[in-house]
Design a protein around this motif. Structure first.
Motif: not given
Length: 396
Positions: A347-355, A326-340
Protein backbone atom coordinates in the motif's frame (compact mmCIF):
# COMPACT_ATOMS: atom_id res chain seq x y z
CA UNK A 1 9.90 -23.81 16.81
CA UNK A 2 7.06 -22.60 14.59
CA UNK A 3 6.59 -24.31 11.23
CA UNK A 4 5.72 -21.43 8.92
CA UNK A 5 4.93 -23.77 6.03
CA UNK A 6 2.09 -25.03 8.22
CA UNK A 7 0.83 -21.61 9.25
CA UNK A 8 0.76 -20.57 5.58
CA UNK A 9 -1.63 -23.45 4.87
CA UNK A 10 -4.10 -21.99 7.34
CA UNK A 11 -4.82 -18.87 5.27
CA UNK A 12 -6.83 -18.23 2.12
CA UNK A 13 -4.39 -16.64 -0.33
CA UNK A 14 -5.98 -15.91 -3.73
CA UNK A 15 -4.20 -17.54 -6.65
CA UNK A 16 -1.89 -15.18 -8.47
CA UNK A 17 -1.69 -12.74 -5.56
CA UNK A 18 1.42 -11.96 -3.52
CA UNK A 19 0.14 -10.28 -0.37
CA UNK A 20 2.42 -7.82 1.41
CA UNK A 21 -0.27 -5.72 3.07
CA UNK A 22 -0.98 -7.67 6.24
CA UNK A 23 0.18 -4.60 8.14
CA UNK A 24 -3.07 -2.96 6.98
CA UNK A 25 -5.47 -5.91 6.81
CA UNK A 26 -4.54 -9.50 7.45
CA UNK A 27 -5.76 -12.22 5.07
CA UNK A 28 -8.63 -14.56 5.88
CA UNK A 29 -7.81 -17.65 7.97
CA UNK A 30 -9.41 -20.76 6.51
CA UNK A 31 -11.13 -21.55 9.79
CA UNK A 32 -12.83 -18.17 10.11
CA UNK A 33 -15.83 -18.71 7.84
CA UNK A 34 -16.87 -21.89 9.61
CA UNK A 35 -16.31 -20.34 13.05
CA UNK A 36 -18.42 -17.31 12.16
CA UNK A 37 -21.11 -19.52 10.62
CA UNK A 38 -21.17 -21.61 13.79
CA UNK A 39 -21.63 -18.50 15.90
CA UNK A 40 -24.44 -17.27 13.67
CA UNK A 41 -26.31 -20.56 13.26
CA UNK A 42 -25.50 -22.73 16.27
CA UNK A 43 -25.24 -19.96 18.84
CA UNK A 44 -27.33 -16.94 17.79
CA UNK A 45 -29.74 -19.04 15.71
CA UNK A 46 -30.24 -21.85 18.20
CA UNK A 47 -29.92 -20.02 21.50
CA UNK A 48 -31.17 -16.53 20.70
CA UNK A 49 -30.57 -14.15 23.60
CA UNK A 50 -29.78 -16.99 25.99
CA UNK A 51 -26.46 -17.37 24.15
CA UNK A 52 -25.06 -14.52 26.25
CA UNK A 53 -24.99 -17.09 29.06
CA UNK A 54 -25.07 -20.50 27.41
CA UNK A 55 -22.36 -19.66 24.85
CA UNK A 56 -20.30 -17.41 27.17
CA UNK A 57 -20.62 -14.37 24.92
CA UNK A 58 -20.35 -12.02 27.89
CA UNK A 59 -17.05 -13.53 29.06
CA UNK A 60 -15.31 -13.54 25.68
CA UNK A 61 -13.89 -10.00 25.74
CA UNK A 62 -11.76 -10.93 28.76
CA UNK A 63 -10.89 -14.41 27.47
CA UNK A 64 -9.80 -13.08 24.08
CA UNK A 65 -7.99 -10.23 25.80
CA UNK A 66 -5.84 -12.72 27.69
CA UNK A 67 -5.00 -14.58 24.49
CA UNK A 68 -3.80 -11.32 22.96
CA UNK A 69 -2.09 -10.55 26.25
CA UNK A 70 0.33 -13.44 25.66
CA UNK A 71 1.51 -11.76 22.46
CA UNK A 72 2.03 -8.35 24.06
CA UNK A 73 3.57 -9.39 27.37
CA UNK A 74 0.58 -8.42 29.51
CA UNK A 75 -0.22 -9.83 32.91
CA UNK A 76 -3.24 -12.18 32.84
CA UNK A 77 -6.52 -10.41 33.49
CA UNK A 78 -5.39 -6.97 32.36
CA UNK A 79 -6.36 -6.89 28.67
CA UNK A 80 -9.88 -6.72 27.27
CA UNK A 81 -11.23 -6.39 23.73
CA UNK A 82 -14.10 -4.34 22.35
CA UNK A 83 -15.04 -1.14 20.54
CA UNK A 84 -12.61 0.56 18.14
CA UNK A 85 -8.99 1.58 18.50
CA UNK A 86 -9.94 5.27 18.55
CA UNK A 87 -12.27 4.68 21.48
CA UNK A 88 -9.58 2.77 23.33
CA UNK A 89 -7.05 5.56 22.73
CA UNK A 90 -9.55 8.04 24.18
CA UNK A 91 -10.15 5.85 27.23
CA UNK A 92 -6.48 5.26 27.95
CA UNK A 93 -5.47 8.86 27.42
CA UNK A 94 -8.29 10.28 29.53
CA UNK A 95 -7.56 7.83 32.35
CA UNK A 96 -3.85 8.64 32.28
CA UNK A 97 -4.51 12.38 32.50
CA UNK A 98 -6.83 11.84 35.46
CA UNK A 99 -4.12 9.84 37.22
CA UNK A 100 -1.64 12.71 36.77
CA UNK A 101 -3.87 15.71 37.60
CA UNK A 102 -1.17 18.30 38.28
CA UNK A 103 0.23 18.16 34.73
CA UNK A 104 -1.22 19.44 31.47
CA UNK A 105 0.94 18.16 28.58
CA UNK A 106 0.35 15.18 26.31
CA UNK A 107 3.58 14.43 24.45
CA UNK A 108 3.45 12.65 21.10
CA UNK A 109 5.46 12.64 17.90
CA UNK A 110 4.91 13.86 14.37
CA UNK A 111 5.15 10.32 13.05
CA UNK A 112 2.21 9.13 15.12
CA UNK A 113 -0.89 7.88 13.35
CA UNK A 114 -3.05 10.98 12.76
CA UNK A 115 -6.13 9.40 14.33
CA UNK A 116 -4.35 9.19 17.69
CA UNK A 117 -3.52 12.87 17.46
CA UNK A 118 -7.10 13.72 16.46
CA UNK A 119 -8.39 11.83 19.50
CA UNK A 120 -5.97 13.73 21.75
CA UNK A 121 -7.03 17.07 20.24
CA UNK A 122 -10.69 16.23 20.69
CA UNK A 123 -10.18 15.16 24.29
CA UNK A 124 -8.36 18.38 25.14
CA UNK A 125 -11.28 20.43 23.82
CA UNK A 126 -13.40 18.85 26.57
CA UNK A 127 -10.92 19.74 29.32
CA UNK A 128 -10.25 23.08 31.02
CA UNK A 129 -8.03 25.62 29.29
CA UNK A 130 -4.32 24.98 29.80
CA UNK A 131 -3.97 21.46 28.45
CA UNK A 132 -1.62 20.98 25.50
CA UNK A 133 -0.82 18.36 22.89
CA UNK A 134 2.89 18.72 22.14
CA UNK A 135 4.39 16.90 19.13
CA UNK A 136 8.08 16.53 18.33
CA UNK A 137 10.13 14.56 15.80
CA UNK A 138 10.12 10.83 16.63
CA UNK A 139 13.83 10.76 17.33
CA UNK A 140 13.48 13.69 19.76
CA UNK A 141 10.83 12.23 22.06
CA UNK A 142 13.18 11.25 24.90
CA UNK A 143 14.68 14.74 25.12
CA UNK A 144 11.22 16.29 25.39
CA UNK A 145 9.92 14.11 28.22
CA UNK A 146 10.16 16.77 30.89
CA UNK A 147 8.69 17.51 34.30
CA UNK A 148 5.55 19.12 32.82
CA UNK A 149 4.51 16.08 30.74
CA UNK A 150 1.51 14.19 32.09
CA UNK A 151 1.50 11.34 29.59
CA UNK A 152 3.25 10.22 26.44
CA UNK A 153 1.06 9.01 23.57
CA UNK A 154 3.24 6.99 21.20
CA UNK A 155 2.69 4.39 18.52
CA UNK A 156 5.52 1.92 19.01
CA UNK A 157 6.06 1.39 15.27
CA UNK A 158 5.71 4.33 12.88
CA UNK A 159 2.94 3.44 10.43
CA UNK A 160 4.83 5.03 7.50
CA UNK A 161 8.49 4.23 7.98
CA UNK A 162 8.39 1.19 10.26
CA UNK A 163 10.71 2.95 12.72
CA UNK A 164 10.35 1.42 16.18
CA UNK A 165 10.46 3.35 19.43
CA UNK A 166 12.41 1.88 22.33
CA UNK A 167 9.48 1.12 24.63
CA UNK A 168 11.58 0.16 27.63
CA UNK A 169 13.84 3.22 27.48
CA UNK A 170 11.06 5.73 26.81
CA UNK A 171 8.80 4.28 29.48
CA UNK A 172 11.63 4.48 32.01
CA UNK A 173 12.37 8.05 30.97
CA UNK A 174 8.70 8.95 31.38
CA UNK A 175 8.48 7.38 34.82
CA UNK A 176 11.72 9.04 35.94
CA UNK A 177 10.08 12.37 35.05
CA UNK A 178 6.78 11.51 36.72
CA UNK A 179 4.87 10.93 33.46
CA UNK A 180 2.67 8.02 32.42
CA UNK A 181 2.68 6.18 29.09
CA UNK A 182 0.07 5.14 26.53
CA UNK A 183 1.42 2.82 23.84
CA UNK A 184 -0.41 2.19 20.57
CA UNK A 185 0.46 -1.33 19.41
CA UNK A 186 -1.40 -1.25 16.09
CA UNK A 187 1.79 -2.16 14.21
CA UNK A 188 3.33 -4.22 17.02
CA UNK A 189 0.80 -6.84 18.10
CA UNK A 190 1.46 -9.88 15.93
CA UNK A 191 4.55 -8.30 14.38
CA UNK A 192 6.98 -9.15 17.18
CA UNK A 193 6.92 -9.95 20.89
CA UNK A 194 5.97 -6.98 23.05
CA UNK A 195 6.81 -6.88 26.77
CA UNK A 196 4.35 -4.50 28.42
CA UNK A 197 4.86 -5.93 31.90
CA UNK A 198 8.64 -6.05 31.56
CA UNK A 199 8.72 -2.45 30.36
CA UNK A 200 6.33 -1.32 33.12
CA UNK A 201 4.02 0.28 30.57
CA UNK A 202 0.98 2.02 32.05
CA UNK A 203 -1.58 1.69 29.25
CA UNK A 204 -1.58 0.10 25.80
CA UNK A 205 -4.10 -0.19 23.00
CA UNK A 206 -4.16 -1.88 19.63
CA UNK A 207 -6.22 -3.33 16.81
CA UNK A 208 -6.76 -6.92 15.71
CA UNK A 209 -7.40 -6.61 11.96
CA UNK A 210 -3.79 -6.08 10.90
CA UNK A 211 -1.17 -8.66 11.85
CA UNK A 212 -3.65 -10.56 14.04
CA UNK A 213 -5.88 -11.34 11.01
CA UNK A 214 -9.28 -10.91 12.68
CA UNK A 215 -10.87 -9.18 9.70
CA UNK A 216 -12.13 -5.72 8.72
CA UNK A 217 -13.86 -3.99 11.61
CA UNK A 218 -12.43 -6.39 14.19
CA UNK A 219 -12.48 -5.08 17.77
CA UNK A 220 -9.62 -3.26 19.44
CA UNK A 221 -7.99 -4.10 22.76
CA UNK A 222 -6.87 -2.13 25.78
CA UNK A 223 -4.34 -2.98 28.50
CA UNK A 224 -4.14 -1.34 31.91
CA UNK A 225 -1.23 -2.05 34.23
CA UNK A 226 -2.15 -3.82 37.49
CA UNK A 227 -0.95 -0.82 39.47
CA UNK A 228 -3.60 1.36 37.80
CA UNK A 229 -6.36 -1.17 37.25
CA UNK A 230 -8.50 -0.23 40.25
CA UNK A 231 -7.84 3.52 40.00
CA UNK A 232 -8.13 4.24 36.29
CA UNK A 233 -11.36 6.13 35.63
CA UNK A 234 -13.01 5.43 32.28
CA UNK A 235 -14.12 8.69 30.67
CA UNK A 236 -16.48 6.64 28.49
CA UNK A 237 -18.54 5.01 31.20
CA UNK A 238 -20.48 2.45 29.20
CA UNK A 239 -23.00 0.07 30.74
CA UNK A 240 -20.79 -3.00 30.31
CA UNK A 241 -18.04 -1.23 32.25
CA UNK A 242 -20.42 -0.93 35.21
CA UNK A 243 -19.77 -3.06 38.27
CA UNK A 244 -23.23 -4.63 37.94
CA UNK A 245 -24.51 -4.03 34.41
CA UNK A 246 -27.76 -5.86 34.95
CA UNK A 247 -28.59 -4.05 38.18
CA UNK A 248 -29.42 -1.14 35.87
CA UNK A 249 -28.37 1.45 38.42
CA UNK A 250 -28.88 5.02 37.32
CA UNK A 251 -25.49 5.99 38.80
CA UNK A 252 -22.29 4.58 37.32
CA UNK A 253 -20.08 2.36 39.48
CA UNK A 254 -16.86 1.29 37.77
CA UNK A 255 -16.31 -2.43 37.34
CA UNK A 256 -13.37 -4.27 38.82
CA UNK A 257 -10.00 -3.87 37.12
CA UNK A 258 -9.93 -4.12 33.36
CA UNK A 259 -13.70 -4.68 33.20
CA UNK A 260 -14.23 -0.97 33.75
CA UNK A 261 -12.67 -0.35 30.32
CA UNK A 262 -15.52 -2.14 28.60
CA UNK A 263 -17.98 0.25 26.98
CA UNK A 264 -20.61 -1.10 24.61
CA UNK A 265 -22.04 -4.47 23.63
CA UNK A 266 -19.26 -6.77 22.40
CA UNK A 267 -19.28 -7.55 18.64
CA UNK A 268 -20.08 -11.24 19.00
CA UNK A 269 -19.78 -12.25 15.34
CA UNK A 270 -16.50 -10.37 14.93
CA UNK A 271 -15.21 -11.96 18.13
CA UNK A 272 -15.74 -15.34 16.49
CA UNK A 273 -13.45 -14.27 13.64
CA UNK A 274 -10.85 -13.07 16.15
CA UNK A 275 -11.12 -16.37 18.02
CA UNK A 276 -10.38 -18.34 14.84
CA UNK A 277 -7.36 -16.14 14.07
CA UNK A 278 -5.99 -16.50 17.59
CA UNK A 279 -6.11 -20.28 17.24
CA UNK A 280 -3.27 -19.83 14.74
CA UNK A 281 -1.42 -17.41 17.00
CA UNK A 282 -1.59 -19.85 19.90
CA UNK A 283 0.86 -22.04 17.94
CA UNK A 284 3.34 -19.28 17.10
CA UNK A 285 6.67 -18.73 18.85
CA UNK A 286 7.12 -14.96 18.80
CA UNK A 287 10.91 -15.07 18.76
CA UNK A 288 10.87 -17.41 15.76
CA UNK A 289 8.42 -15.07 14.07
CA UNK A 290 10.68 -12.09 14.66
CA UNK A 291 13.78 -13.87 13.37
CA UNK A 292 11.99 -14.96 10.24
CA UNK A 293 10.48 -11.51 9.60
CA UNK A 294 13.88 -9.84 9.78
CA UNK A 295 15.38 -12.39 7.39
CA UNK A 296 12.65 -11.80 4.83
CA UNK A 297 12.78 -8.04 5.29
CA UNK A 298 16.54 -7.90 4.79
CA UNK A 299 16.19 -10.05 1.68
CA UNK A 300 13.60 -7.69 0.21
CA UNK A 301 15.65 -4.59 1.01
CA UNK A 302 18.82 -6.02 -0.54
CA UNK A 303 17.13 -7.01 -3.81
CA UNK A 304 15.26 -3.72 -4.27
CA UNK A 305 18.20 -1.48 -3.37
CA UNK A 306 20.54 -3.34 -5.69
CA UNK A 307 18.38 -2.63 -8.74
CA UNK A 308 16.38 0.59 -8.18
CA UNK A 309 16.70 4.16 -7.02
CA UNK A 310 13.97 3.76 -4.41
CA UNK A 311 15.01 5.28 -1.10
CA UNK A 312 14.77 3.08 1.97
CA UNK A 313 13.05 4.94 4.83
CA UNK A 314 12.87 1.97 7.19
CA UNK A 315 15.77 1.72 9.66
CA UNK A 316 18.45 -0.77 8.66
CA UNK A 317 19.12 -1.66 12.28
CA UNK A 318 16.76 -4.59 13.04
CA UNK A 319 16.30 -3.43 16.62
CA UNK A 320 14.87 -0.15 15.37
CA UNK A 321 12.23 -1.43 12.98
CA UNK A 322 8.92 -3.24 13.09
CA UNK A 323 7.76 -5.81 10.56
CA UNK A 324 7.39 -3.68 7.48
CA UNK A 325 9.69 -2.27 4.82
CA UNK A 326 9.03 1.17 3.37
CA UNK A 327 10.59 2.88 0.37
CA UNK A 328 10.10 6.44 -0.85
CA UNK A 329 9.72 7.63 -4.45
CA UNK A 330 8.11 10.79 -5.90
CA UNK A 331 5.79 8.53 -7.93
CA UNK A 332 5.16 6.13 -5.08
CA UNK A 333 1.39 6.03 -5.55
CA UNK A 334 1.54 5.18 -9.25
CA UNK A 335 4.27 2.60 -8.66
CA UNK A 336 2.15 0.88 -6.03
CA UNK A 337 -0.91 0.84 -8.30
CA UNK A 338 1.15 -0.71 -11.08
CA UNK A 339 2.42 -3.31 -8.62
CA UNK A 340 -1.09 -4.14 -7.43
CA UNK A 341 -2.18 -4.52 -11.05
CA UNK A 342 0.44 -7.29 -11.31
CA UNK A 343 -0.94 -9.06 -8.26
CA UNK A 344 1.60 -7.83 -5.72
CA UNK A 345 -0.35 -6.01 -3.02
CA UNK A 346 1.29 -3.48 -0.74
CA UNK A 347 0.00 0.00 0.00
CA UNK A 348 0.87 3.69 -0.20
CA UNK A 349 1.10 6.38 2.46
CA UNK A 350 1.33 10.05 1.61
CA UNK A 351 3.33 11.81 0.53
CA UNK A 352 5.59 9.30 -1.22
CA UNK A 353 5.90 6.02 0.70
CA UNK A 354 5.41 2.47 -0.58
CA UNK A 355 4.76 0.07 2.32
CA UNK A 356 5.28 -3.67 2.41
CA UNK A 357 4.24 -5.84 5.35
CA UNK A 358 6.63 -8.68 6.12
CA UNK A 359 4.42 -11.38 7.62
CA UNK A 360 6.07 -14.82 7.96
CA UNK A 361 2.83 -16.61 8.84
CA UNK A 362 2.08 -16.76 5.11
CA UNK A 363 5.05 -15.25 3.23
CA UNK A 364 8.29 -17.01 2.22
CA UNK A 365 11.36 -16.32 0.09
CA UNK A 366 9.50 -17.06 -3.14
CA UNK A 367 6.95 -14.35 -2.33
CA UNK A 368 9.63 -11.86 -1.36
CA UNK A 369 11.66 -12.47 -4.51
CA UNK A 370 8.60 -12.25 -6.75
CA UNK A 371 7.50 -8.97 -5.16
CA UNK A 372 10.99 -7.51 -5.46
CA UNK A 373 11.36 -8.60 -9.10
CA UNK A 374 8.02 -7.04 -10.07
CA UNK A 375 8.85 -3.81 -8.26
CA UNK A 376 12.27 -3.65 -9.92
CA UNK A 377 10.78 -4.18 -13.36
CA UNK A 378 8.09 -1.53 -12.87
CA UNK A 379 10.65 1.07 -11.82
CA UNK A 380 13.19 0.12 -14.52
CA UNK A 381 10.65 0.25 -17.37
CA UNK A 382 8.54 3.18 -16.09
CA UNK A 383 5.55 0.85 -16.25
CA UNK A 384 3.94 3.02 -13.57
CA UNK A 385 3.74 6.00 -15.95
CA UNK A 386 0.15 5.47 -17.05
CA UNK A 387 -2.84 7.66 -16.27
CA UNK A 388 -4.82 4.78 -14.77
CA UNK A 389 -2.15 4.31 -12.10
CA UNK A 390 -2.15 8.00 -11.15
CA UNK A 391 -5.87 8.28 -10.36
CA UNK A 392 -6.20 8.37 -6.57
CA UNK A 393 -8.65 5.89 -5.08
CA UNK A 394 -10.60 6.34 -1.86
CA UNK A 395 -8.30 3.94 0.01
CA UNK A 396 -4.58 4.06 -0.77
Amino acid sequence: MTDFTQTRQQFILPEGVCYLDGNSLGPLPKATSARVAQTVSDEWGAHLITAWNSCDWMAKPRALGDRIGRLIGAEPGHTVIGDTLSIKVFQALAAALKLNPDRRVILSDTGNFPSDLYIAEGLLKLLPVGYELRTVAPEDVAAHITEDVAVTLLTEVDYRTGRRHDMAALTKRAHDCGALTVWDLAHSAGAFAVDLAGCSADFAVGCTYKYLNAGPGAPAFIYVSPRHAERAEPALAGWLGHKMPFAFDIDYKAGDGIDRMRVGTPPVIQMAALEAALDIWDTVDMQALRTRALELGDRFIARVEAATDLVLVTPRDPSQRGSQVSFAHPEGYAIMQALIARGVIGDFRAPDILRFGITPLYLDETDIDHAADQLIDIVATDAWDREEFKQRKAVT
